[in-house]
Design a protein around this motif. Structure first.
Motif, PDB file in Angstrom:
ATOM      1  N   GLY A   4       0.803  -1.219   0.000  1.00  0.00           N
ATOM      2  CA  GLY A   4       0.000   0.000   0.000  1.00  0.00           C
ATOM      3  C   GLY A   4       0.831   1.262   0.000  1.00  0.00           C
ATOM      4  N   LEU A   5       1.861   1.317   0.838  1.00  0.00           N
ATOM      5  CA  LEU A   5       2.722   2.499   0.876  1.00  0.00           C
ATOM      6  C   LEU A   5       3.611   2.560  -0.360  1.00  0.00           C
ATOM      7  N   GLY A   6       4.100   1.419  -0.809  1.00  0.00           N
ATOM      8  CA  GLY A   6       4.922   1.394  -2.012  1.00  0.00           C
ATOM      9  C   GLY A   6       4.171   1.917  -3.220  1.00  0.00           C
ATOM     10  N   GLN A   7       2.917   1.497  -3.376  1.00  0.00           N
ATOM     11  CA  GLN A   7       2.101   1.973  -4.491  1.00  0.00           C
ATOM     12  C   GLN A   7       1.881   3.483  -4.399  1.00  0.00           C
ATOM     13  N   ALA A   8       1.610   3.955  -3.186  1.00  0.00           N
ATOM     14  CA  ALA A   8       1.383   5.391  -2.996  1.00  0.00           C
ATOM     15  C   ALA A   8       2.639   6.188  -3.318  1.00  0.00           C
ATOM     16  N   LEU A   9       3.808   5.630  -2.978  1.00  0.00           N
ATOM     17  CA  LEU A   9       5.065   6.324  -3.268  1.00  0.00           C
ATOM     18  C   LEU A   9       5.333   6.390  -4.761  1.00  0.00           C
ATOM     19  N   VAL A  10       4.999   5.335  -5.479  1.00  0.00           N
ATOM     20  CA  VAL A  10       5.144   5.356  -6.934  1.00  0.00           C
ATOM     21  C   VAL A  10       4.363   6.518  -7.522  1.00  0.00           C
ATOM     22  N   GLN A  11       3.128   6.662  -7.082  1.00  0.00           N
ATOM     23  CA  GLN A  11       2.279   7.733  -7.593  1.00  0.00           C
ATOM     24  C   GLN A  11       2.781   9.107  -7.168  1.00  0.00           C
TER      25      GLN A  11
END
Length: 237
Positions: A11-18
């Motif tokens: 969840g945090l990794g995906q948010a960081l990508v964005q």
């Protein structure tokens, strides 16, 4: 120019990508994860790579094909609990298997990720290498005890990054190495402990990602090797 994100599937990794794209840190993110492609790791500016694990063999199959210059690396890899164990509250609960796994994932793996990804970065160009860490890894900020394996492995991580930063000041003069405490984020990692979190202290992945990226944007080589709070304050080792 690209930023490489290890552990981009959570969840945090995906948010960081964005957030890396939204904040204009880069126009190209190379997302490496054990998870299949999702909406958050798809779309313009995102190159998704699913790996079986983070072994050198699996990673080199991806890293060897990267041709564009990498200006930053961000790693979210880490473990706090699994189906087999929870953080140890008492000395009597400490065991060799849990200690070994925490050190392997939280300390050893990030350093090996640095070892493998660093050749993709221009020695003379500005850049960053950031690993998410934890404030509980600060020995001078340990007032509650417990969580033996997690605390110790994060303390080891912080020391390994500090040590690497000293060497890299000689070879990569414009590179900043940093560990960042993201705060308690609403993810699977924190899920078993959220009932005890004070109101307003549990952050969404998007909130944490925005704050982490802000810290990254304020980094410079003069403060390489340090541990940072999500609010931009330096934390003690």
């Amino acid at each position: 120019m690209a930023v490489l994100v290890f552990g981009a599937g959570g969840g945090l990794g995906q948010a960081l990508v964005q957030e890396l794209l939204t904040a204009g840190v880069t126009d190209q993110v190379i997302a490496i994860t054990r998870q299949p492609k999702s909406a958050a790791t798809s779309g313009a500016g995102i190159e998704h790579h699913q790996v079986a694990d983070y072994s050198e063999e699996s990673l080199q199959a991806v890293l060897s094909g990267i041709k564009e210059p990498v200006t930053g690396v961000l790693s979210t890899v880490g473990v706090l609990h699994t189906n087999d164990y929870m953080p140890e509250k008492r000395l009597a609960e400490v065991n060799a298997k849990q200690l070994a796994e925490n050190f392997a994932v939280n300390a050893t793996l990030p350093l090996l990720l640095m070892q493998q990804s660093l050749p993709l970065m221009d020695r003379k160009a500005p850049g960053f290498w950031v690993q998410l860490s934890a404030m509980v890894g600060s020995a001078t900020n340990n007032y509650l005890g417990g969580w033996y394996s997690y605390r110790a492995s994060k303390a080891a991580l912080n020391m390994l990054l500090k040590t690497a930063s000293i060497e890299l000041r000689r070879t990569h003069k414009k590179l900043t190495v940093a560990a960042i405490h993201p705060g308690t984020t609403d993810t699977q990692l924190s899920a078993p402990f959220q009932e005890r979190i004070s109101e307003g202290k549990l952050y969404t992945p998007a909130e944490s990602a925005e704050r982490i990226v802000q810290v990254i944007q304020n980094l410079n080589p003069d403060n390489s090797g340090k541990l940072w709070h999500w609010n931009g304050e330096e934390l003690p080792y």
